[in-house]
Structures are given as structure tokens and as C-alpha cells.
Design a protein around this motif. Sequence first.
Motif, short mmCIF file in Angstrom:
data_model
loop_
_atom_site.label_atom_id
_atom_site.label_comp_id
_atom_site.label_asym_id
_atom_site.label_seq_id
_atom_site.Cartn_x
_atom_site.Cartn_y
_atom_site.Cartn_z
N SER A 119 0.80 -1.22 0.00
CA SER A 119 0.00 0.00 0.00
C SER A 119 0.83 1.27 0.00
O SER A 119 1.90 1.33 0.61
CB SER A 119 -0.92 0.02 1.21
OG SER A 119 -1.76 1.15 1.19
N THR A 120 0.28 2.30 -0.65
CA THR A 120 0.82 3.65 -0.49
C THR A 120 0.16 4.32 0.71
O THR A 120 0.32 5.51 0.92
CB THR A 120 0.60 4.49 -1.77
OG1 THR A 120 -0.81 4.51 -2.08
CG2 THR A 120 1.36 3.90 -2.95
N THR A 132 -10.77 11.10 -3.59
CA THR A 132 -10.58 9.76 -3.08
C THR A 132 -10.23 9.65 -1.59
O THR A 132 -10.51 8.65 -0.95
CB THR A 132 -9.46 9.08 -3.89
OG1 THR A 132 -8.39 10.05 -4.02
CG2 THR A 132 -9.94 8.70 -5.27
N ASN A 138 -3.46 4.21 2.01
CA ASN A 138 -4.90 4.13 2.27
C ASN A 138 -5.41 2.70 2.29
O ASN A 138 -6.25 2.35 3.12
CB ASN A 138 -5.67 4.94 1.22
CG ASN A 138 -5.62 6.41 1.54
OD1 ASN A 138 -5.64 6.81 2.71
ND2 ASN A 138 -5.55 7.24 0.51
N THR A 139 -4.91 1.87 1.39
CA THR A 139 -5.34 0.47 1.41
C THR A 139 -4.95 -0.17 2.73
O THR A 139 -5.73 -0.95 3.31
CB THR A 139 -4.69 -0.31 0.24
OG1 THR A 139 -5.09 0.31 -0.98
CG2 THR A 139 -5.12 -1.76 0.22
N GLY A 175 -3.90 5.56 -9.94
CA GLY A 175 -2.64 5.09 -9.35
C GLY A 175 -2.40 3.67 -9.81
O GLY A 175 -1.79 3.41 -10.85
N ASN A 176 -2.97 2.73 -9.04
CA ASN A 176 -2.87 1.32 -9.43
C ASN A 176 -3.99 0.94 -10.41
O ASN A 176 -4.06 -0.17 -10.87
CB ASN A 176 -2.92 0.45 -8.17
CG ASN A 176 -2.11 -0.81 -8.28
OD1 ASN A 176 -1.16 -0.88 -9.06
ND2 ASN A 176 -2.50 -1.82 -7.53
N ALA A 177 -4.89 1.89 -10.63
CA ALA A 177 -5.95 1.82 -11.65
C ALA A 177 -7.14 0.93 -11.31
O ALA A 177 -7.99 0.66 -12.16
CB ALA A 177 -5.38 1.46 -13.03
N ASN A 187 -9.57 1.77 -9.13
CA ASN A 187 -10.80 2.53 -8.90
C ASN A 187 -11.48 2.94 -10.20
O ASN A 187 -12.69 2.86 -10.31
CB ASN A 187 -10.49 3.76 -8.03
CG ASN A 187 -11.66 4.16 -7.16
OD1 ASN A 187 -12.51 3.33 -6.82
ND2 ASN A 187 -11.72 5.42 -6.79
N1 F0G Z 1 -6.37 8.40 -4.47
C1 F0G Z 1 -5.94 7.93 -3.29
C2 F0G Z 1 -6.10 8.82 -2.10
C3 F0G Z 1 -5.37 6.65 -3.19
O1 F0G Z 1 -4.95 6.20 -2.01
C4 F0G Z 1 -5.22 5.88 -4.35
C5 F0G Z 1 -4.60 4.56 -4.30
C6 F0G Z 1 -5.69 6.41 -5.56
C7 F0G Z 1 -6.26 7.67 -5.57
C8 F0G Z 1 -5.60 5.67 -6.83
O2 F0G Z 1 -6.53 4.64 -6.89
O3 F0G Z 1 -4.93 2.80 -7.22
O4 F0G Z 1 -7.37 2.49 -7.62
O5 F0G Z 1 -6.00 3.88 -9.17
N2 F0G Z 1 -4.02 4.08 -3.28
C9 F0G Z 1 -3.51 2.73 -3.17
C10 F0G Z 1 -3.12 2.43 -1.72
C11 F0G Z 1 -2.50 2.36 -4.15
O6 F0G Z 1 -2.26 1.59 -1.48
O7 F0G Z 1 -3.71 3.03 -0.83
P1 F0G Z 1 -6.20 3.36 -7.78
#
Ligand code: F0G
Length: 353
Positions: free
Chosen positions: A83-84, A316, A86-87, A186-188, A190
Motif C-alpha cells: 500500500s501507499t 478519493t 490508504n489500502t 494510481g494502481n488503476a 478505482n
Molecule cells: N487516491 C488515493 C487517495 C489513493 O490512495 C489511491 C490509491 C488512488 C487515488 C488511486 O486509486 O490505485 O485504484 O488507481 N491508493 C492505493 C493504496 C495504491 O495503497 O492506498 P487506484
Amino acid sequence: MKYEGLLQTHKEFLPITEDTPMITLHEGNTPLIRADQLSKELNLNIYLKYEGLNPTGSFKDRGMVMAVAKAKEEGSQTIMCASTGNTSAAAAAYAARAGLNCIVIIPNNNIALGKLAQAIIYGAKVIAIEGNFDRALEIVREITAKHPITLVNSVNPYRIEGQKTAAFEVCEQLEKAPDVLAIPVGNAGNITAYWKGFKEYYDKGKSNSLPKMVGFEAEGSMAIVKGEPIKDPETIATAIRIGNPASWDGAVNAAKESEGQINFVTDDEILNAYKQLANKEGVFCEPASAASVAGVMKLHKQGYFSNDETVVCVLTGNGLKDPNNAIDSVKADPLVVNDSEEAVMEAISKLTN
Ligand code: F0G
């Protein structure tokens, strides 16, 4: 009407069986807030889907409640994710709720303070690697393939199932689908989830149209825009500091099928949108979230929109996740004065002149 949580509310659209534990922290059901000032400036109807009001402060709760419920149903005892930030916060909270163990792998020194605090206080085992998110995800995939541990990153299809419910809510709140849905990438996972949600709602006759999906990567991490993985991704928006998105194909497909696009925004554009959202609209999101609004501002300059189109920007995550960025970006510590009325009045006139 009583809100009974995401699984209960959307169960007809979710892989729920009689044996699925209906756990909830009352995730989902987040507000769609009209951005009055921005709408006026850009001649659009801009709405903010404020996912920062989820129980752990990000959209990840939607997917995590589903993934953890299924892990529990399948008899798993431990979940794990890269995770970065939030996950890992969401995984740790829902693991606590469901009585499971949780292991999270994070990139050392590259997650926001609030997110680290969350993972720790919810009781996860937190391991920081000297490597980035992409490497952390590789390691998690290797370990969960060999051991009886459930992977709860968005490559777990239950995550996408839970996250698609945000698209249902947007359609209900607007009483139609938006013309455009803008979202950080990010990881795409969402963008993939939202597109699945919009299509399912449309196919069931619950909405009359489909939005164009426009996704925004950060410039220093724009793998999809470039068409190749980025070895050392960089951006101030650490949540989307990802160089090899796992749901790459899902994002490309969403953009293509919806006649939208995957584009990018610079860190300056992100910070500008981040500050404007807070001081013009009263909505404090984290930097990565502001990529959706920064992207809409960018496309507006390029003449992408017709007047009065309805545009939903997904915010997000909650701004409180990353207080350091807020203070640094406005370069303002509070003025410290002695505890007298005169000193405070003097400070007020200094600050307002
Ligand atoms: N915004 C936030 C605040 C996020 O934490 C993330 C992804 C994204 C956008 C992008 O969403 O990955 O589905 O394209 N966070 C991940 C994490 C990678 O580990 O919390 P995504």
C-alpha cells in the motif's frame, strides 16, 4: 431511512451469499457536493464525490469491506496488502472489525503520516520496505501465492466489486449518470471499478446514459500515458506514486469504451487544485485526490467540455491523512504571540494587511 452499510445496501449487485458476514463500519453513502465556485469559473456543473468521509478516510473502505467479508467467509485468518497508505489503513480497520490478522507492506518514507498512524493503531503488522509500491505488490503477490494468506489489493476481484458501488451512488445522487467522471489513477483499480459500476447500473435500466471516464496520473508516475512502466515513479501525491499499475488494462478499457481518456497532471497542478478545493469550496482532500480536479481544469483549458456539462470529480481521500503536505503547501505556520488581547489584535491586523 436507516443506512445499514455498503454490503447490505447494494447486496443485489454484490457477490454475497447466505454465508457472507455482513460486516460494516458504515462505509459508502458519501456526499456528492456541488463545487459552486469552480462550476461558475469553468461554466460547468462540477460535483465532488467526497470519499474522504468514509470510516478510514478513503474510498478503499468500499472495496475492503467486501474483500474482508469474503476472506472471512472463506475461512481465511490473515489478510495482506501492499500500500501507499490508504489500502493499508482500510485493511487494518476491517481486519480488526472481522477478527482477522493483517500484514501490510509499505514503501519506507513514502506514505503520509496519518495513514501510517492508522495502520498501526488498528493493529496491523506494518513492514516498510526499501523499495516502492510496485515492488511491495510483487512481494505480496509472491507470498500470498505460497501461503494461506488472502491478498486484499485491488487485484482481488472483490475489491473492485465493493468499489463499483460509488458509481451507483453518483447516479442516485444526481438522478442520472454524469456526462464526465474524473478520477485520479494510481494502481488503476478505482477507475476500473467505477466503469464497471456505471455499466451495470445502465444495463439494469437504473441510469439512462454512461459517462466519459477521464483518469489522471501524476506526471512523474504516468505509466499508462507513456505506455510503459516507470521504474522510479515520483510525485508529491504519494498515494498515486505507482509506476506499474496492476489494473492497467482496466483503466485503458474504461477510457476507450467510454470515449474518455487517461491523461496526466503535474505536481504543481495537483497542489493548485488541492489548495483551491480547500479555500474556495471548503473541501479538504489529500493531494492525490485533487488530481481529478486538476485534470478537469487542464481539460477545460484545452476546450474539452461543452458549457454546463455535469462533471463529477472523485475526491478519493481525506486531507487530514497528510497534514504535512497541507502546512508545507501554504508555507504558513500559525503566528505565535503572547496571550493578551492587544497582541492578538496586532497579529490580526498583520495577517489581514
Ligand atoms: N487516491 C488515493 C487517495 C489513493 O490512495 C489511491 C490509491 C488512488 C487515488 C488511486 O486509486 O490505485 O485504484 O488507481 N491508493 C492505493 C493504496 C495504491 O495503497 O492506498 P487506484
